[in-house]
Motif scaffolding. Sequence first.
Motif, PDB file in Angstrom:
ATOM      1  N   CYS A  41       0.794  -1.657   0.297  1.00  0.00           N
ATOM      2  CA  CYS A  41       0.017  -0.349  -0.744  1.00  0.00           C
ATOM      3  C   CYS A  41       0.293   1.193  -0.508  1.00  0.00           C
ATOM      4  N   LEU A  42       1.372   1.432  -0.762  1.00  0.00           N
ATOM      5  CA  LEU A  42       2.180   2.606  -1.308  1.00  0.00           C
ATOM      6  C   LEU A  42       1.706   4.134  -0.949  1.00  0.00           C
ATOM      7  N   THR A  43       0.726   4.653  -1.165  1.00  0.00           N
ATOM      8  CA  THR A  43       0.300   5.948  -0.288  1.00  0.00           C
ATOM      9  C   THR A  43      -0.673   6.117   0.368  1.00  0.00           C
ATOM     10  N   PRO A  44      -0.440   7.273   1.315  1.00  0.00           N
ATOM     11  CA  PRO A  44      -1.692   7.782   2.254  1.00  0.00           C
ATOM     12  C   PRO A  44      -2.821   7.338   1.470  1.00  0.00           C
ATOM     13  N   GLY A  45      -4.020   7.450   2.792  1.00  0.00           N
ATOM     14  CA  GLY A  45      -5.508   7.530   1.928  1.00  0.00           C
ATOM     15  C   GLY A  45      -5.979   6.174   1.122  1.00  0.00           C
ATOM     16  N   ALA A  46      -5.533   5.445   0.847  1.00  0.00           N
ATOM     17  CA  ALA A  46      -5.671   4.442   0.220  1.00  0.00           C
ATOM     18  C   ALA A  46      -7.137   3.386   0.554  1.00  0.00           C
ATOM     19  N   SER A  47      -8.057   2.956  -0.535  1.00  0.00           N
ATOM     20  CA  SER A  47      -8.657   2.426  -0.784  1.00  0.00           C
ATOM     21  C   SER A  47      -8.873   1.460  -0.836  1.00  0.00           C
ATOM     22  N   GLN A  48      -8.063   0.547  -1.351  1.00  0.00           N
ATOM     23  CA  GLN A  48      -7.652  -0.292  -1.858  1.00  0.00           C
ATOM     24  C   GLN A  48      -5.646  -0.934  -1.591  1.00  0.00           C
ATOM     25  N   PRO A  49      -5.405  -2.404  -1.235  1.00  0.00           N
ATOM     26  CA  PRO A  49      -3.788  -2.017  -1.852  1.00  0.00           C
ATOM     27  C   PRO A  49      -3.146  -1.527  -3.224  1.00  0.00           C
ATOM     28  N   SER A  50      -2.367  -0.799  -3.513  1.00  0.00           N
ATOM     29  CA  SER A  50      -1.937  -0.311  -4.460  1.00  0.00           C
ATOM     30  C   SER A  50      -1.261  -1.634  -5.214  1.00  0.00           C
ATOM     31  N   GLY A  51      -1.034  -2.760  -5.300  1.00  0.00           N
ATOM     32  CA  GLY A  51      -0.395  -3.665  -6.110  1.00  0.00           C
ATOM     33  C   GLY A  51      -0.068  -5.103  -4.778  1.00  0.00           C
ATOM     34  N   TYR A  52       0.293  -5.940  -5.774  1.00  0.00           N
ATOM     35  CA  TYR A  52       1.322  -7.476  -5.758  1.00  0.00           C
ATOM     36  C   TYR A  52       2.771  -7.067  -5.281  1.00  0.00           C
ATOM     37  N   CYS A  53       3.654  -7.290  -4.227  1.00  0.00           N
ATOM     38  CA  CYS A  53       4.256  -7.137  -3.498  1.00  0.00           C
ATOM     39  C   CYS A  53       5.194  -7.295  -5.329  1.00  0.00           C
ATOM     40  N   PHE A  54       6.866  -6.543  -5.640  1.00  0.00           N
ATOM     41  CA  PHE A  54       7.478  -7.587  -6.540  1.00  0.00           C
ATOM     42  C   PHE A  54       7.782  -9.032  -7.073  1.00  0.00           C
ATOM     43  N   LYS A  55       8.065  -9.707  -8.329  1.00  0.00           N
ATOM     44  CA  LYS A  55       8.962 -10.527  -7.996  1.00  0.00           C
ATOM     45  C   LYS A  55      10.488 -10.340  -7.756  1.00  0.00           C
ATOM     46  N   GLY A  56      11.063 -11.751  -6.499  1.00  0.00           N
ATOM     47  CA  GLY A  56      11.961 -11.513  -5.989  1.00  0.00           C
ATOM     48  C   GLY A  56      12.143 -10.628  -4.756  1.00  0.00           C
ATOM     49  N   PHE A  57      10.860 -10.008  -4.160  1.00  0.00           N
ATOM     50  CA  PHE A  57      10.596  -9.626  -3.018  1.00  0.00           C
ATOM     51  C   PHE A  57       9.803 -10.128  -2.139  1.00  0.00           C
TER      52      PHE A  57
END
Length: 283
Positions: A41-57
């Motif tokens: 969840c990259l941004t404040p005030g998010a209503s949904q997660p920003s995306g999936y964790c990148f490959k290799g992490f």
Amino acid sequence: MGHFCPQGSESPKPCPIGTFLPEPGAFSLSHCRSCPPGQYCLTPGASQPSGYCFKGFFCSGGADRPTPRANLSSVICLLKILELSSMKMEAAVWKHNLSNSGRNANWIKVEMVPQADSDRVVNDSAPHLKSPHYTCSTYRGDICPRGFYCPVGSAYPQPCEAGFYCNQSGLEAPAGSCAAGYFCPTGSVDPNVHPCPAGHFCPLETPLPLPCPLGTVKNYLGGSTVEACQPCPPGHYCNQRGIAAPSGQCAAGYYCPAGQSSERPEQHVCTVGHYCEKVGHLA
């Protein structure tokens, strides 16, 4: 959504990074949900997660970026994630891998915390760690370590499958197959560190050594095909699989050409006009 309004608020307050809130009407920071394992969840005030964790992490929960990094002192947090994820064998592999890097940490007390409903993540959710230990209270994931791999959306590292090896950090998939003549148990970091033992052979991608068949023997390391197993020597028998030396000598009254698996092979009873001593050669 993505905000909460305490009593007397002049304006909505955003949920912090690493959290989200899909419903309106919240009045406390506690209503903000921790970002689910495998997502960020990259941004404040998010209503949904920003995306999936990148490959290799891997993102263990509450991640605020797709490529989280942890310091060496927080390694114990991952050990507990693996243990709570019913992966005790892999956790042992992880501890073994860490010992090669000189990392040490003390165990902490953990408890299960229910996760908020959200879209399905790519991998099974890992338990969230709740601890007074500051390092683990801020643990969000890390780069995938050696001996493991992390596809997109990983909640925890996947141990390198038996028969393959993972020789560097940040892998999306195993680096390659175990070399012929060697075997690679779960969590291997090298394709040729475990030579095939005596009495066995190891084809390419061998997770466990394969035993030589009955009537054969193999007294050296290595070997990638069943042809590496030699016929049991004349005068002897080999009645077990995966042996490095004959089981014993052929019984008196019988003779044993090469490759026998019985002490008294019915097809090799000593013939009329001959005698067969204990060594088992036809005389």
